[in-house]
Design an enzyme around this catalytic site. Structure first.
Site, mmCIF file in Angstrom:
data_model
loop_
_atom_site.group_PDB
_atom_site.id
_atom_site.type_symbol
_atom_site.label_atom_id
_atom_site.label_comp_id
_atom_site.label_asym_id
_atom_site.label_seq_id
_atom_site.Cartn_x
_atom_site.Cartn_y
_atom_site.Cartn_z
ATOM 1 C CG ASN A 68 -0.279 0.166 2.506
ATOM 2 O OD1 ASN A 68 0.329 1.210 2.760
ATOM 3 N ND2 ASN A 68 -0.337 -0.852 3.339
ATOM 4 N NE ARG A 70 -1.611 3.407 5.573
ATOM 5 C CZ ARG A 70 -2.604 2.834 4.905
ATOM 6 N NH1 ARG A 70 -3.220 3.512 3.963
ATOM 7 N NH2 ARG A 70 -2.995 1.621 5.178
ATOM 8 C CB SER A 71 4.428 0.035 2.239
ATOM 9 O OG SER A 71 5.479 -0.386 1.407
ATOM 10 C CG ASN A 72 9.103 2.857 5.195
ATOM 11 O OD1 ASN A 72 8.799 4.041 5.022
ATOM 12 N ND2 ASN A 72 9.205 2.321 6.402
ATOM 13 C CB CYS A 74 4.986 0.809 -1.936
ATOM 14 S SG CYS A 74 4.210 -0.821 -1.788
#
Ligand SMILES: *Cc1c(COP(=O)(O)O)cnc(C)c1O
Length: 327
Positions: A68, A70-72, A74
């Site tokens: 998603n 909010r992921s580092n 990604c």
């Protein structure tokens, strides 16, 4: 043999000692992975680079991620893709999408422009398969970071990141004539830990590598996943591995503070203290929680006169998400 692939990022993070009063003769050190020079740093810079190199080695030309915004991971992957002109697609389960919580990472993800493909939580495999088909029809050679549509087969790839970082730790020790008795760090998916333990097994050196669990995943399951990561990496690189090597996996599950993203007042106080005392930014989901867990563990186990290395795995955008939160 593995090919040495071209690096876009010069990995080499800084280790330095921390200022701390009366720690029972322990000396604390920190490895600043948060300062790796790309996309605000963090362990995902190394891990993302491994995926990216693997994509290139497989002859693929577009990246498919599950996660998603909010992921580092990604953020770093989308950033690497943008830098290299590689299209990036992100399958995101609708549940998480619907939360629509804006964070610094999700804002950066908008800049980076990865195409988001929403899916139901129980439809991930189908969505991966459909998306791969669609991209192939469009003339791409897509690379799914987790391997098969069921998310298996690629476990060994991210593990390489911290096998290499482990070598850097050993080089630092040799240069400075110092030995770390313990290495602590936040453990999430386990890729970082698989790599560190893998590096430790290859070196056959003597120390305790301890992952501080930050999510509600069960300890036995987490251990199994870490072991599978090690097995997968060793197989891929034709390295010998013994079943008793599994005993080198150490996980603490008593400092989860309620599970992923949850925290308590002590963690917030710890983050504030760490910034004031050593000028280090930590976040309540990963590094702040694990650092707090490590300090409690050292106290509870009455560990003394040891050299202790904490790996700051990054999450700088999360530090700013939390800034101003006094609890
Ligand atoms: C992903 C992440 C971790 C956990 O690393 P794993 O390899 O998934 O165990 C720790 N800290 C930060 C800041 C992360 O982004």
């Amino acid at each position: 043999m593995r090919k040495e692939s071209k690096k876009v990022i010069e990995m080499q993070s800084k280790i330095h000692s921390l200022i701390y009063p009366n720690q029972n003769g322990n000396q604390l050190f920190i490895m600043r992975e948060d300062l790796l020079p790309f996309s605000l740093g963090g362990n995902k810079v190394r891990i993302g680079q491994e995926f990216f190199d693997d994509m290139t080695e497989q002859g693929c030309d577009c990246m498919l991620v599950y996660g998603n915004s909010r992921s580092n991971l990604c953020r770093v992957l989308a950033n690497l893709c943008w830098t290299k002109g590689v299209p990036c697609f992100m399958i995101s389960s609708r549940e998480e999408n619907e939360e629509r919580i804006e964070t610094n990472n999700s804002r950066l993800m908008r800049w980076l422009g990865a195409e988001v493909i929403p899916c139901e939580k129980d439809q991930i495999a189908e969505t991966v398969e459909e998306t791969m088909l669609r991209l192939r029809k469009q003339g791409y050679r897509p690379y799914y970071i987790y391997g098969s549509k069921f998310g298996t087969g690629n476990e060994g790839v991210p593990v390489g990141a911290y096998v290499k970082a482990y070598q850097e730790i050993c080089e630092y020790e040799a240069e400075r004539g110092i030995h770390f008795d313990y290495i602590f760090f936040p453990s999430g998916t386990g890729a970082t830990q698989s790599g560190l333990v893998g590096g430790h097994l290859l070196r056959k050196d003597c120390r305790k590598i301890i992952g501080v669990m930050i999510s509600s995943r069960e300890k036995e399951r987490a251990e199994r996943i870490i072991w599978e990561g090690i097995e997968s990496y060793f197989q891929k690189n034709r390295l010998p591995l013994k079943s008793e090597d599994r005993a080198q996996i150490h996980l603490l599950d008593q400092y989860k503070a309620g599970g992923y993203g949850k925290y308590n007042q002590e963690i917030l106080n710890q983050i504030r203290e760490e910034f004031c005392r050593n000028g280090i930014p930590m976040d309540p989901t990963y590094t702040g929680k694990a650092f707090w867990g490590m300090k409690n563990y050292l106290k509870e186990k009455e560990i003394r006169d040891s050299n202790i290395l904490f790996i700051h795995t990054g999450g700088t955008p999360l530090f700013y998400d939390n800034l101003g939160n006094e609890g």
